[in-house]
Design a protein around this motif. Sequence first.
Motif, PDB file in Angstrom:
ATOM      1  N   TRP A  51       0.843  -1.188   0.000  1.00  0.00           N
ATOM      2  CA  TRP A  51       0.000   0.000   0.000  1.00  0.00           C
ATOM      3  C   TRP A  51       0.881   1.241   0.000  1.00  0.00           C
ATOM      4  CZ3 TRP A  51      -4.587   1.622  -1.138  1.00  0.00           C
ATOM      5  CH2 TRP A  51      -5.057   2.849  -0.648  1.00  0.00           C
ATOM      6  N   MET A  52       0.564   2.198  -0.884  1.00  0.00           N
ATOM      7  CA  MET A  52       1.300   3.464  -0.965  1.00  0.00           C
ATOM      8  C   MET A  52       0.370   4.587  -0.517  1.00  0.00           C
ATOM      9  SD  MET A  52       4.342   2.697  -2.197  1.00  0.00           S
ATOM     10  CE  MET A  52       5.031   1.147  -2.804  1.00  0.00           C
ATOM     11  N   LYS A  53       0.543   5.031   0.702  1.00  0.00           N
ATOM     12  CA  LYS A  53      -0.395   6.001   1.273  1.00  0.00           C
ATOM     13  C   LYS A  53      -0.350   7.360   0.578  1.00  0.00           C
ATOM     14  CE  LYS A  53       2.815   7.502   4.931  1.00  0.00           C
ATOM     15  NZ  LYS A  53       3.069   7.530   6.387  1.00  0.00           N
ATOM     16  N   ASN A  54       0.788   7.689  -0.080  1.00  0.00           N
ATOM     17  CA  ASN A  54       0.894   8.979  -0.763  1.00  0.00           C
ATOM     18  C   ASN A  54       0.191   8.989  -2.113  1.00  0.00           C
ATOM     19  OD1 ASN A  54       2.457  10.341   1.217  1.00  0.00           O
ATOM     20  ND2 ASN A  54       4.278   9.254   0.527  1.00  0.00           N
ATOM     21  N   GLY A  55      -0.211   7.824  -2.575  1.00  0.00           N
ATOM     22  CA  GLY A  55      -0.957   7.752  -3.826  1.00  0.00           C
ATOM     23  C   GLY A  55      -0.083   7.950  -5.053  1.00  0.00           C
ATOM     24  N   SER A  56      -0.738   8.328  -6.154  1.00  0.00           N
ATOM     25  CA  SER A  56      -0.049   8.459  -7.430  1.00  0.00           C
ATOM     26  C   SER A  56       0.702   9.784  -7.524  1.00  0.00           C
ATOM     27  CB  SER A  56      -1.055   8.375  -8.578  1.00  0.00           C
ATOM     28  OG  SER A  56      -1.894   9.525  -8.577  1.00  0.00           O
ATOM     29  N   LEU A  57       1.629   9.827  -8.460  1.00  0.00           N
ATOM     30  CA  LEU A  57       2.354  11.065  -8.738  1.00  0.00           C
ATOM     31  C   LEU A  57       1.384  12.173  -9.117  1.00  0.00           C
ATOM     32  CD1 LEU A  57       5.031  12.609  -9.314  1.00  0.00           C
ATOM     33  CD2 LEU A  57       4.909  11.693 -11.643  1.00  0.00           C
ATOM     34  N   HIS A  58       0.360  11.825  -9.885  1.00  0.00           N
ATOM     35  CA  HIS A  58      -0.639  12.797 -10.324  1.00  0.00           C
ATOM     36  C   HIS A  58      -1.297  13.483  -9.114  1.00  0.00           C
ATOM     37  CE1 HIS A  58      -3.884  14.415 -12.855  1.00  0.00           C
ATOM     38  NE2 HIS A  58      -4.686  14.083 -11.863  1.00  0.00           N
ATOM     39  N   VAL A  59      -1.698  12.672  -8.135  1.00  0.00           N
ATOM     40  CA  VAL A  59      -2.348  13.217  -6.938  1.00  0.00           C
ATOM     41  C   VAL A  59      -1.338  13.955  -6.069  1.00  0.00           C
ATOM     42  CG1 VAL A  59      -3.518  12.596  -4.788  1.00  0.00           C
ATOM     43  CG2 VAL A  59      -4.177  11.486  -6.930  1.00  0.00           C
ATOM     44  N   TYR A  60      -0.162  13.376  -5.916  1.00  0.00           N
ATOM     45  CA  TYR A  60       0.846  13.936  -5.022  1.00  0.00           C
ATOM     46  C   TYR A  60       1.309  15.317  -5.488  1.00  0.00           C
ATOM     47  CZ  TYR A  60       4.465  13.574  -1.433  1.00  0.00           C
ATOM     48  OH  TYR A  60       5.247  13.769  -0.311  1.00  0.00           O
ATOM     49  N   LEU A  61       1.469  15.481  -6.800  1.00  0.00           N
ATOM     50  CA  LEU A  61       1.875  16.789  -7.326  1.00  0.00           C
ATOM     51  C   LEU A  61       0.817  17.850  -7.037  1.00  0.00           C
ATOM     52  CD1 LEU A  61       3.519  16.026 -10.788  1.00  0.00           C
ATOM     53  CD2 LEU A  61       4.600  17.133  -8.828  1.00  0.00           C
ATOM     54  N   GLY A  62      -0.447  17.424  -6.991  1.00  0.00           N
ATOM     55  CA  GLY A  62      -1.509  18.364  -6.686  1.00  0.00           C
ATOM     56  C   GLY A  62      -1.464  18.873  -5.259  1.00  0.00           C
ATOM     57  N   THR A  63      -0.907  18.058  -4.358  1.00  0.00           N
ATOM     58  CA  THR A  63      -0.819  18.462  -2.950  1.00  0.00           C
ATOM     59  C   THR A  63       0.547  19.043  -2.590  1.00  0.00           C
ATOM     60  OG1 THR A  63      -0.087  16.245  -2.256  1.00  0.00           O
ATOM     61  CG2 THR A  63      -2.459  16.662  -2.318  1.00  0.00           C
ATOM     62  N   LYS A  64       1.511  18.894  -3.493  1.00  0.00           N
ATOM     63  CA  LYS A  64       2.876  19.373  -3.241  1.00  0.00           C
ATOM     64  C   LYS A  64       3.307  20.349  -4.328  1.00  0.00           C
ATOM     65  CE  LYS A  64       3.763  16.694   0.357  1.00  0.00           C
ATOM     66  NZ  LYS A  64       4.167  17.190   1.697  1.00  0.00           N
ATOM     67  N   LYS A  65       2.483  21.369  -4.543  1.00  0.00           N
ATOM     68  CA  LYS A  65       2.775  22.329  -5.602  1.00  0.00           C
ATOM     69  C   LYS A  65       4.079  23.086  -5.356  1.00  0.00           C
ATOM     70  CE  LYS A  65      -2.137  23.070  -6.641  1.00  0.00           C
ATOM     71  NZ  LYS A  65      -2.131  22.299  -7.876  1.00  0.00           N
ATOM     72  N   ASP A  66       4.527  23.122  -4.088  1.00  0.00           N
ATOM     73  CA  ASP A  66       5.751  23.837  -3.761  1.00  0.00           C
ATOM     74  C   ASP A  66       6.960  22.909  -3.662  1.00  0.00           C
ATOM     75  OD1 ASP A  66       4.849  22.498  -1.541  1.00  0.00           O
ATOM     76  OD2 ASP A  66       5.310  24.122  -0.117  1.00  0.00           O
ATOM     77  N   ALA A  67       6.834  21.689  -4.188  1.00  0.00           N
ATOM     78  CA  ALA A  67       7.949  20.741  -4.143  1.00  0.00           C
ATOM     79  C   ALA A  67       9.170  21.358  -4.823  1.00  0.00           C
ATOM     80  CB  ALA A  67       7.571  19.432  -4.828  1.00  0.00           C
ATOM     81  N   PRO A  68      10.333  21.311  -4.184  1.00  0.00           N
ATOM     82  CA  PRO A  68      11.532  21.931  -4.776  1.00  0.00           C
ATOM     83  C   PRO A  68      11.960  21.224  -6.061  1.00  0.00           C
ATOM     84  CG  PRO A  68      12.118  20.596  -2.868  1.00  0.00           C
ATOM     85  CD  PRO A  68      10.625  20.653  -2.898  1.00  0.00           C
ATOM     86  N   GLN A  69      12.681  21.942  -6.902  1.00  0.00           N
ATOM     87  CA  GLN A  69      13.163  21.374  -8.156  1.00  0.00           C
ATOM     88  C   GLN A  69      14.072  20.176  -7.919  1.00  0.00           C
ATOM     89  OE1 GLN A  69      12.357  22.270 -11.485  1.00  0.00           O
ATOM     90  NE2 GLN A  69      10.714  23.264 -10.325  1.00  0.00           N
ATOM     91  N   SER A  70      14.814  20.202  -6.830  1.00  0.00           N
ATOM     92  CA  SER A  70      15.698  19.071  -6.535  1.00  0.00           C
ATOM     93  C   SER A  70      14.895  17.785  -6.339  1.00  0.00           C
ATOM     94  CB  SER A  70      16.528  19.366  -5.281  1.00  0.00           C
ATOM     95  OG  SER A  70      15.676  19.643  -4.165  1.00  0.00           O
ATOM     96  N   LYS A  71      13.731  17.883  -5.683  1.00  0.00           N
ATOM     97  CA  LYS A  71      12.869  16.720  -5.493  1.00  0.00           C
ATOM     98  C   LYS A  71      12.277  16.263  -6.822  1.00  0.00           C
ATOM     99  CE  LYS A  71      11.637  15.040  -2.173  1.00  0.00           C
ATOM    100  NZ  LYS A  71      12.126  13.822  -1.475  1.00  0.00           N
ATOM    101  N   ARG A  72      11.885  17.208  -7.648  1.00  0.00           N
ATOM    102  CA  ARG A  72      11.307  16.876  -8.951  1.00  0.00           C
ATOM    103  C   ARG A  72      12.334  16.172  -9.834  1.00  0.00           C
ATOM    104  NH1 ARG A  72       6.436  20.300  -9.696  1.00  0.00           N
ATOM    105  NH2 ARG A  72       6.276  21.609  -7.845  1.00  0.00           N
ATOM    106  N   ARG A  73      13.581  16.621  -9.771  1.00  0.00           N
ATOM    107  CA  ARG A  73      14.632  15.970 -10.564  1.00  0.00           C
ATOM    108  C   ARG A  73      14.845  14.535 -10.106  1.00  0.00           C
ATOM    109  NH1 ARG A  73      17.107  21.248 -10.129  1.00  0.00           N
ATOM    110  NH2 ARG A  73      18.356  20.549  -8.346  1.00  0.00           N
ATOM    111  N   LEU A  74      14.735  14.306  -8.801  1.00  0.00           N
ATOM    112  CA  LEU A  74      14.887  12.943  -8.278  1.00  0.00           C
ATOM    113  C   LEU A  74      13.744  12.045  -8.742  1.00  0.00           C
ATOM    114  CD1 LEU A  74      16.150  13.596  -4.622  1.00  0.00           C
ATOM    115  CD2 LEU A  74      17.449  12.690  -6.559  1.00  0.00           C
ATOM    116  N   TRP A  75      12.516  12.581  -8.796  1.00  0.00           N
ATOM    117  CA  TRP A  75      11.386  11.789  -9.298  1.00  0.00           C
ATOM    118  C   TRP A  75      11.614  11.387 -10.749  1.00  0.00           C
ATOM    119  CZ3 TRP A  75       7.383  15.685  -6.984  1.00  0.00           C
ATOM    120  CH2 TRP A  75       7.180  15.382  -5.621  1.00  0.00           C
ATOM    121  N   VAL A  76      12.130  12.326 -11.538  1.00  0.00           N
ATOM    122  CA  VAL A  76      12.411  12.031 -12.940  1.00  0.00           C
ATOM    123  C   VAL A  76      13.427  10.893 -13.043  1.00  0.00           C
ATOM    124  CG1 VAL A  76      13.539  12.951 -15.010  1.00  0.00           C
ATOM    125  CG2 VAL A  76      11.796  14.313 -13.829  1.00  0.00           C
ATOM    126  N   GLU A  77      14.478  10.940 -12.235  1.00  0.00           N
ATOM    127  CA  GLU A  77      15.482   9.875 -12.247  1.00  0.00           C
ATOM    128  C   GLU A  77      14.891   8.546 -11.772  1.00  0.00           C
ATOM    129  OE1 GLU A  77      19.737  10.153 -11.409  1.00  0.00           O
ATOM    130  OE2 GLU A  77      19.331  12.212 -10.754  1.00  0.00           O
TER     131      GLU A  77
END
Length: 240
Positions: A51-77
């Motif tokens: 079980w992944m409590k944070n849900g999908s990337l689609h949902v998570y991005l909606g709740t983490k609009k202020d996620a830093p670019q460093s975190k976004r780059r890690l998701w891409v990797e």
Amino acid sequence: MRIQGDLRIDEVKKILKRELAAWRRLSHTNIVSLLGTTTGFGPLEGMVSPWMKNGSLHVYLGTKKDAPQSKRRLWVEDIAKGLKYLHGDLTSLNVLIDDDEKAVLTDFGLSVILGGYTNLSVTYTDAKTGSLVWAAPELLLDPTCTKGPDPSPPSDVYSFACLMYMIFTGFHLWNLTGTNDWIQWSIVSRIKNGERPTNPGTIDTQYWNLIEQCWAQSPSSRPEIRDVLLRLGNMTSVQT
């Protein structure tokens, strides 16, 4: 999994059991593991994963609009690493965020495993608009076609580029309004015509160049995921 029309269910069960046994042995930090199967949810076995409590990337991005670019780059990797290990049909809904905020892939390989069974696999010709957003041009067929090509490594690289765009901007490629049928027609038409969004000015030039190469119209013009991963690693080391 839904079943439509006449299908030799015993044959499908035998193949599915063999393939899921192989899937269960897969092990990668960016692939959601298959824990086992269960019954009682239809004629085929259901698949059980952590079980992944944070849900999908689609949902998570909606709740983490202020996620830093460093975190976004890690998701891409993370996504690229998962793709290098196992390909399938990639969308923002089968990328989950685990408890450590790492991106992991799920529902992967099913379209490949079940690709020979038109009545069982979900194809892009009858998919909802949400799936069309990520579909490579070669997967989009005329409505009269009943079965199209299965997702491939090049088509996943295209979908990966679309995900990169969403991760860095927070938006889908096509923010269209109108009826669902009109939106689907418009998306298919634009993708087939080679249309792509422009850089909104928020995506670093190196990443934008990679996105453009990955969503090239011709599958043979797209880089292989192993080369994409090497370039991402070099970009990350420069950024840090």
